[in-house]
Design an enzyme around this catalytic site. Structure first.
Site, PDB file in Angstrom:
ATOM      1  N   CYS A  95       0.833  -1.205   0.000  1.00  6.65           N
ATOM      2  CA  CYS A  95       0.000   0.000   0.000  1.00  6.65           C
ATOM      3  C   CYS A  95       0.877   1.269   0.000  1.00  6.65           C
ATOM      4  CB  CYS A  95      -0.971  -0.078   1.174  1.00  6.65           C
ATOM      5  SG  CYS A  95      -2.454   0.861   0.883  1.00  6.65           S
ATOM      6  N   HIS A 190      -3.163  -5.077   1.522  1.00  4.00           N
ATOM      7  CA  HIS A 190      -2.502  -5.452   2.782  1.00  4.00           C
ATOM      8  C   HIS A 190      -2.628  -6.949   3.023  1.00  4.00           C
ATOM      9  CE1 HIS A 190      -2.003  -1.332   4.379  1.00  4.00           C
ATOM     10  NE2 HIS A 190      -3.100  -1.070   3.702  1.00  4.00           N
ATOM     11  N   GLU A 192      -0.884  -8.494   5.096  1.00  5.10           N
ATOM     12  CA  GLU A 192      -0.495  -8.701   6.499  1.00  5.10           C
ATOM     13  C   GLU A 192      -1.676  -8.629   7.455  1.00  5.10           C
ATOM     14  OE1 GLU A 192       0.133  -6.099   4.639  1.00  5.10           O
ATOM     15  OE2 GLU A 192      -0.168  -4.244   5.775  1.00  5.10           O
TER      16      GLU A 192
HETATM   17  N1  GLN Z   1      -3.440   6.469   1.056  1.00 10.51           N
HETATM   18  C1  GLN Z   1      -2.172   6.110   1.639  1.00 10.51           C
HETATM   19  C2  GLN Z   1      -1.015   6.859   0.987  1.00 10.51           C
HETATM   20  O1  GLN Z   1      -1.198   7.556   0.036  1.00 10.51           O
HETATM   21  C3  GLN Z   1      -1.926   4.626   1.575  1.00 10.51           C
HETATM   22  C4  GLN Z   1      -2.942   3.868   2.409  1.00 10.51           C
HETATM   23  C5  GLN Z   1      -2.410   2.616   3.042  1.00 10.51           C
HETATM   24  O2  GLN Z   1      -1.208   2.369   3.120  1.00 10.51           O
HETATM   25  N2  GLN Z   1      -3.326   1.832   3.579  1.00 10.51           N
HETATM   26  O3  GLN Z   1       0.082   6.728   1.418  1.00 10.51           O
END
Ligand code: GLN
Length: 209
Positions: A95, A190, A192
């Site tokens: 992410c 994710h 994890e």
């Molecule tokens: N929206 C977040 C970002 O731009 C990422 C979201 C996440 O890691 N769950 O960093």
């Protein structure tokens, strides 16, 4: 850009179990620790360059990429991470971690930088707001059956994949959400937090190569 990964000498902490760093500036560090420890890896929270020097692989967790970017510069970790990557250290970004590994980001906040390494463009917050978080069963051919239970929480989408990177998974509508490039792995979601361990196993295998 297609970086050439140099062979790197791995120094497993215990025979057969690599020492994995988790970039612990912000984000879901504990969830990654839990998965990695469950797989028998030693984990180290990385906040300083010395800690990075002591690990065989690095996880960049989910969280907020703008914050991870700022703190990595403030803690003097940005260049050491880039240098470890050039030396062939395996890295897994989930992410916000994928955003940090992408060569190019769209919808970035002004001045936001990434470590780069993955020959991809990602679009931040491509799935909308936090309330539009969702989970899907994702087919990941390199992992085989069963499909991956993938949790998307304001994740990025990989909108462009350069020749250096390989697509690992896409949603049913074709949007790319997982790539690898040599020993670098980037996921929009994710694993994890849904009990999925196979991407972490892939990272450990890369650290043992
Ligand atoms: N929206 C977040 C970002 O731009 C990422 C979201 C996440 O890691 N769950 O960093």
């Amino acid at each position: 850009m297609s970086p050439t990964f140099l062979r790197r000498t791995v120094s497993p902490s215990v025979a057969g179990s690599p020492r994995v760093g988790i970039l612990a500036l912000q984000g879901d560090v504990r969830e990654h620790e839990h998965v990695l420890q469950g797989l028998g890896a030693d984990t180290v929270r990385v906040r300083r360059p010395e800690e990075l020097n002591a690990v065989d692989a690095l996880v960049i967790p989910g969280g907020e990429s703008t914050v991870i970017d700022k703190l990595s510069r403030a803690f003097g970790l940005r260049e050491p991470i880039r240098s470890a990557m050039r030396d062939g250290m395996p890295m897994l970004g989930t992410c916000a971690g994928l955003i940090m590994l992408a060569d190019t980001v769209t919808d970035a906040v002004g001045g936001q930088e990434t470590f780069g390494g993955l020959d991809v463009t990602v679009q931040r917050n491509a799935f909308g707001r936090q309330t539009e978080s969702f989970e899907v069963e994702l087919d990941v051919p390199v992992l085989g059956a069963p499909p991956v239970r993938a949790a998307f929480i304001r994740g990025p989408v990989i909108t462009d994949v350069g020749p250096g990177a390989t697509i690992l998974a896409a949603l049913a509508d074709g949007r790319v959400v997982a790539v690898e490039q040599g020993v670098l792995f980037g996921l929009s979601f994710h694993p994890e937090i849904t009990g999925e361990t196979r991407f972490h196993e892939r990272l450990l295998a890369a650290a043992m190569r």
